[in-house]
Scaffold this motif. Structure first.
Motif, mmCIF file in Angstrom:
data_model
loop_
_atom_site.group_PDB
_atom_site.id
_atom_site.type_symbol
_atom_site.label_atom_id
_atom_site.label_comp_id
_atom_site.label_asym_id
_atom_site.label_seq_id
_atom_site.Cartn_x
_atom_site.Cartn_y
_atom_site.Cartn_z
ATOM 1 N N ARG A 95 -1.887 3.951 -8.451
ATOM 2 C CA ARG A 95 -2.927 3.890 -9.486
ATOM 3 C C ARG A 95 -4.073 2.968 -9.041
ATOM 4 O O ARG A 95 -5.253 3.300 -9.230
ATOM 5 C CB ARG A 95 -2.322 3.408 -10.804
ATOM 6 N N LYS A 96 -3.739 1.848 -8.446
ATOM 7 C CA LYS A 96 -4.777 0.932 -7.964
ATOM 8 C C LYS A 96 -5.588 1.568 -6.842
ATOM 9 O O LYS A 96 -6.813 1.417 -6.776
ATOM 10 C CB LYS A 96 -4.135 -0.368 -7.478
ATOM 11 N N GLU A 97 -4.907 2.281 -5.943
ATOM 12 C CA GLU A 97 -5.606 2.888 -4.807
ATOM 13 C C GLU A 97 -6.522 4.023 -5.246
ATOM 14 O O GLU A 97 -7.618 4.208 -4.697
ATOM 15 C CB GLU A 97 -4.581 3.379 -3.778
ATOM 16 N N LEU A 98 -6.116 4.786 -6.248
ATOM 17 C CA LEU A 98 -6.954 5.887 -6.721
ATOM 18 C C LEU A 98 -8.143 5.389 -7.549
ATOM 19 O O LEU A 98 -9.112 6.134 -7.748
ATOM 20 C CB LEU A 98 -6.126 6.876 -7.543
ATOM 21 N N LYS A 99 -8.071 4.146 -8.006
ATOM 22 C CA LYS A 99 -9.186 3.573 -8.773
ATOM 23 C C LYS A 99 -10.321 3.079 -7.882
ATOM 24 O O LYS A 99 -11.417 2.792 -8.374
ATOM 25 C CB LYS A 99 -8.681 2.401 -9.633
ATOM 26 N N ARG A 100 -10.077 2.990 -6.591
ATOM 27 C CA ARG A 100 -11.101 2.471 -5.692
ATOM 28 C C ARG A 100 -12.332 3.379 -5.695
ATOM 29 O O ARG A 100 -12.213 4.604 -5.652
ATOM 30 C CB ARG A 100 -10.548 2.376 -4.272
ATOM 31 N N THR B 178 0.863 -1.181 0.000
ATOM 32 C CA THR B 178 0.000 0.000 0.000
ATOM 33 C C THR B 178 0.896 1.227 0.000
ATOM 34 O O THR B 178 2.083 1.157 0.351
ATOM 35 C CB THR B 178 -0.911 0.041 1.245
ATOM 36 N N LEU B 179 0.337 2.369 -0.370
ATOM 37 C CA LEU B 179 1.119 3.602 -0.412
ATOM 38 C C LEU B 179 0.459 4.724 0.374
ATOM 39 O O LEU B 179 1.117 5.446 1.108
ATOM 40 C CB LEU B 179 1.346 4.033 -1.862
ATOM 41 N N LEU B 180 -0.852 4.874 0.220
ATOM 42 C CA LEU B 180 -1.556 5.959 0.898
ATOM 43 C C LEU B 180 -1.689 5.670 2.387
ATOM 44 O O LEU B 180 -2.066 4.560 2.782
ATOM 45 C CB LEU B 180 -2.940 6.161 0.284
ATOM 46 N N ASN B 181 -1.399 6.664 3.195
ATOM 47 C CA ASN B 181 -1.534 6.560 4.647
ATOM 48 C C ASN B 181 -2.561 7.584 5.116
ATOM 49 O O ASN B 181 -2.459 8.774 4.788
ATOM 50 C CB ASN B 181 -0.202 6.860 5.341
ATOM 51 N N LYS B 182 -3.543 7.128 5.886
ATOM 52 C CA LYS B 182 -4.533 8.049 6.432
ATOM 53 C C LYS B 182 -4.025 8.601 7.758
ATOM 54 O O LYS B 182 -3.544 7.864 8.618
ATOM 55 C CB LYS B 182 -5.873 7.339 6.641
ATOM 56 N N VAL B 183 -4.141 9.916 7.919
ATOM 57 C CA VAL B 183 -3.659 10.595 9.117
ATOM 58 C C VAL B 183 -4.850 11.071 9.936
ATOM 59 O O VAL B 183 -5.605 11.940 9.497
ATOM 60 C CB VAL B 183 -2.757 11.795 8.749
#
Length: 305
Positions: A74-79, A13-18
């Protein structure tokens, strides 16, 4: 630092929620782990300890490049659940640290963000970002883009002591101006202001004036955050370079407090606000408020109308 070891890794994974009210962003991503900029105060140093390494030399010399980061993003933004919220790049390591010259991960991430019309903020001390002015300008046409150049002092001694692996502050200012002149929103973040070293009015005035003269579009600041894991490396340097300040720091950050007292912080930020107004430099959030909606946000507003 020139001989640092760079290891290629693959992230899941790349995106981290803060979820932290003190931070002005909700989502972050970091293409690298560790940073050869070697800033003595860096609050991200303890992240290396999670992987069994130390937050001092290892953080500066053992760099991990997330070579598959663009594909993962790219996969995470496609969700379907993704709401095109602003992503902050450069919160735990500099996205333009020296490894970026070879790997170009940050540049590839910017291209993905452009494909998805996704807004972004970038924080850097690097001048390699000049290379990416083309993609930044293109992204700025379809989504909000803001580049924060971290410059807390223009003093030669402070720079050499505190940020030994970074480009000179003057070089950062010149690249900031270049971005602005090429249509990219960029400004200065005086971070961190160091008690007794760079928090005085003369230093804040010097940085603010330099930012203005180099066409900064906004200016922000924050004072030192001294986390466990960073403090153990920062304090010995302070003892060596500024021994007269050690007792004052022990009082400010007593009982392993990460933050200085609010009364101290307010005094410093009041000075920043006064000088910012004098030089007519707005805060970044005010610049964002005045910008026309772009990309996905513009589409969302249109559907809501």
């Amino acid at each position: 630092m020139a001989g640092a070891d760079v290891q290629e890794i693959h992230c899941k994974t790349l995106l981290n929620k803060v979820d932290y009210p003190r931070f002005p962003f909700k989502w972050t991503m970091n293409p690298y782990r560790g940073c050869r900029h070697a800033c003595t105060y860096c609050y991200a140093r303890p992240t290396h300890e999670f992987w069994g390494m130390d937050s001092g030399n290892d953080f500066e010399t053992r760099i991990f490049a997330k070579v598959n980061a663009p594909e993962v993003l790219r996969k995470e933004l496609k969700r379907p659940s993704w709401r095109s919220e602003t992503i902050a790049i450069g919160t735990a390591s500099d996205p333009y640290e020296p490894a970026e010259a070879e790997y170009k991960i940050t540049r590839r991430l910017l291209k993905v963000l452009k494909d998805f019309l996704n807004p972004v903020t970038i924080t850097t001390k690097g001048v390699l970002i000049r290379r990416d002015v083309d993609i930044l300008a293109e992204l700025n046409q379809v989504a909000d883009v803001h580049v924060n150049f971290s410059i807390a002092s223009v003093s030669e001694k402070v720079w050499r002591t505190m940020e030994p692996g970074t480009p000179r502050p003057e070089a950062r200012l010149e690249v900031m101006q270049y971005l602005v002149e090429n249509g990219v929103s960029a400004g200065v973040n005086m971070a961190p202001l160091l008690p007794g070293i760079s928090d005085d009015e003369a230093n804040i005035q010097a940085v603010t004036e330099a930012a203005y003269k180099h066409k900064a579009q906004f200016l922000g600041a924050n004072v030192l955050i001294l986390k466990p894991g960073a403090k153990e490396w920062f304090m010995p340097m302070l003892q060596q370079a500024y021994p007269h300040l050690v007792s004052a720091y022990n009082r400010l950050f007593v009982n392993n407090n990460t933050y200085a007292p609010q009364t101290y912080t307010k005094g410093v930020m009041d000075t920043v606000d006064r000088l910012r107004r004098y030089w007519n430099l707005p805060e970044r959030f005010k610049v964002q408020e005045k910008m026309e909606p772009k990309g996905q946000l513009k589409l969302q507003l249109a559907f809501a109308a």
